[in-house]
Design a protein around this motif. Structure first.
Motif, PDB file in Angstrom:
ATOM      1  N   UNK A 144      75.798  -2.604  35.826  1.00 40.51           N
ATOM      2  CA  UNK A 144      74.328  -2.405  36.401  1.00 40.51           C
ATOM      3  C   UNK A 144      73.288  -3.319  35.557  1.00 40.51           C
ATOM      4  N   UNK A 145      73.836  -4.230  34.578  1.00 43.49           N
ATOM      5  CA  UNK A 145      73.007  -5.096  33.760  1.00 43.49           C
ATOM      6  C   UNK A 145      73.995  -6.237  33.125  1.00 43.49           C
ATOM      7  N   UNK A 146      73.470  -7.180  32.619  1.00 40.92           N
ATOM      8  CA  UNK A 146      73.927  -8.194  31.932  1.00 40.92           C
ATOM      9  C   UNK A 146      74.578  -7.806  30.395  1.00 40.92           C
ATOM     10  N   UNK A 147      74.401  -6.515  30.306  1.00 45.27           N
ATOM     11  CA  UNK A 147      75.027  -5.474  29.085  1.00 45.27           C
ATOM     12  C   UNK A 147      75.550  -4.324  29.771  1.00 45.27           C
ATOM     13  N   UNK A 148      76.559  -3.925  28.947  1.00 44.59           N
ATOM     14  CA  UNK A 148      77.137  -2.517  29.184  1.00 44.59           C
ATOM     15  C   UNK A 148      77.466  -1.878  27.955  1.00 44.59           C
ATOM     16  N   UNK A 171      68.606   1.259  28.162  1.00 44.02           N
ATOM     17  CA  UNK A 171      69.380  -0.141  28.076  1.00 44.02           C
ATOM     18  C   UNK A 171      68.546  -1.270  29.024  1.00 44.02           C
ATOM     19  N   UNK A 172      68.078  -2.164  28.651  1.00 48.40           N
ATOM     20  CA  UNK A 172      67.555  -3.225  29.570  1.00 48.40           C
ATOM     21  C   UNK A 172      67.252  -4.515  28.753  1.00 48.40           C
ATOM     22  N   UNK A 173      67.660  -5.659  29.451  1.00 48.61           N
ATOM     23  CA  UNK A 173      67.726  -6.972  28.707  1.00 48.61           C
ATOM     24  C   UNK A 173      66.336  -7.724  29.629  1.00 48.61           C
ATOM     25  N   UNK A 174      65.106  -7.279  29.294  1.00 47.31           N
ATOM     26  CA  UNK A 174      63.994  -8.086  29.786  1.00 47.31           C
ATOM     27  C   UNK A 174      64.061  -8.064  31.182  1.00 47.31           C
TER      28      UNK A 174
END
Length: 376
Positions: A61-65, A244-247
């Motif tokens: 769901x993000x560019x990070x997990x 969790x959120x990358x901008x």
């Protein structure tokens, strides 16, 4: 005619921006709005177009997990091959093609090292500074030469390629900036160059798309800092909760607390006036217990123009200068939608308009790839 199918991603380009640029260049090839997934983020969308599943279904769901019992954060901008193999779902159309004995490849595809076949992977560029845009352009130039070489060789049945200069430019400079319009012109030129190469090579099956659109940023918001300042400092310090959120225009809420406490924490964030919608999730994603992909308890969508960043202290802010972002639900912010363009001289796809979604694309690709083939 070569029986080769090419899927090309032009990262981050809004449907209307591309339509206007494409019409300006005088082409009569039909361009259609492509409804993206939610969260409307690069890696989740690129997994969706290979699985036919939404991020809620495939779990990225993000560019990070977040992984494992220690809830470790893993960046998907530059995963190791082992990480890509572990995180990429195993039920993609590429896995299906490989199981049938078909040859596949990818060029700079997000999590591409997790796919079967021959994959050329360079790190995704981040959107923190202008140097990332220059790096993305150079990478795109290399990628188009690699793709043209693959088309001329013709020994693969399916190739997926990813170009990202526009996404980087829109993040750094904003949607209407000169630098972003230049990047758009480069993307249009790539499509024309690739379709000309296709004609020369006898290739008649190409799909171009953008995974999401872009919206100009209005304000930054730091959910972890906010809840720390509103009574949840201990829970953050003990990593019982984490946003969790990358901008982007949404955030994932991870928690080891009770549902009652989770509801109270989310309500605390709602009272900030920055939250548009809360999507509560159920269950855990499958995987090995020691490296299990952790599933957030909820996805919180920011109000349009809001940029969420998962720092723990304000001085850690990375995206103060960022001008454009995405991540919102396209049902609320239609600028999140990308475009779809098929170079399909044989009219095999019989496109009839209507609401075309990213998750509709895998069956189209399968139809094109399997046309005229017998299973091996």
């Amino acid at each position: 005619m070569k029986n080769q199918v090419i899927l090309v991603s032009l990262d981050g380009m809004p449907a209307e921006v591309f339509k206007n640029a494409w019409e300006y260049h005088g082409s009569d090839i039909h361009v259609q709005e492509l409804w993206t997934v939610y969260p409307s983020i690069t890696v989740p969308a690129h997994v969706s177009i290979l699985t036919g599943k939404t991020p809620e279904e495939h779990g990225i769901m993000e560019n990070l997990v977040i992984e494992g019992p220690g809830y470790e954060k893993v960046s998907l901008y530059h995963p190791t091959k082992e990480e890509a193999m572990r995180i990429m779902p195993q039920d993609t159309i590429v896995h299906e093609f490989a199981a049938k004995g078909l040859k596949c490849g990818s060029i700079n595809w997000p999590l591409g090292d997790g796919l079967p076949g021959e994959n050329h992977s360079e790190d995704l560029t981040t959107h923190e500074e202008a140097s990332g845009v220059r790096a993305a352009r150079e990478k795109d130039k290399h990628a188009i030469e690699l793709l043209k070489r693959e088309m001329e060789t013709g020994d693969k049945d399916f190739i997926a390629a990813h170009f990202e200069e526009y996404d980087g430019a829109a993040h750094i400079y904003g949607v209407d900036a000169v630098q972003t319009l230049d990047a758009c012109a480069h993307m249009v030129a790539y499509i024309k160059e690739l379709t000309e190469t296709a004609k020369e090579c006898g290739i008649e099956k190409m799909i171009f798309f953008s995974d999401h659109g872009m919206l100009d940023k209005e304000e930054n918001f730091f959910p972890n800092v906010y809840v720390k300042e509103h009574g949840y400092e201990e829970e953050i310090a003990r990593r019982q909760i984490y946003f969790l959120s990358d901008g982007s225009g949404c955030m994932q809420f991870y928690s080891r607390l009770s549902e009652e406490k989770n509801t109270a924490i989310v309500q605390c964030l709602r009272e900030s006036g920055r939250i548009e919608k809360v999507l509560w999730l159920e269950g855990e994603a499958a995987g090995e217990e020691d490296k299990k992909l952790r599933r957030p308890r909820a996805i919180l969508e920011m109000c349009a123009g809001g940029c969420s960043e998962d720092i723990l202290d304000r001085e850690e802010e990375k995206y103060h200068e960022m001008k454009g972002l995405h991540g919102y639900d396209p049902e609320h912010v239609r600028e999140m939608n990308g475009f779809f363009l098929a170079y399909d001289p044989g009219n095999r796809l019989s496109l009839k308009g209507g609401k075309l979604k990213i998750t509709d694309i895998p069956p189209m690709i399968k139809t094109l790839v399997m046309e005229g083939r017998t299973e091996r």
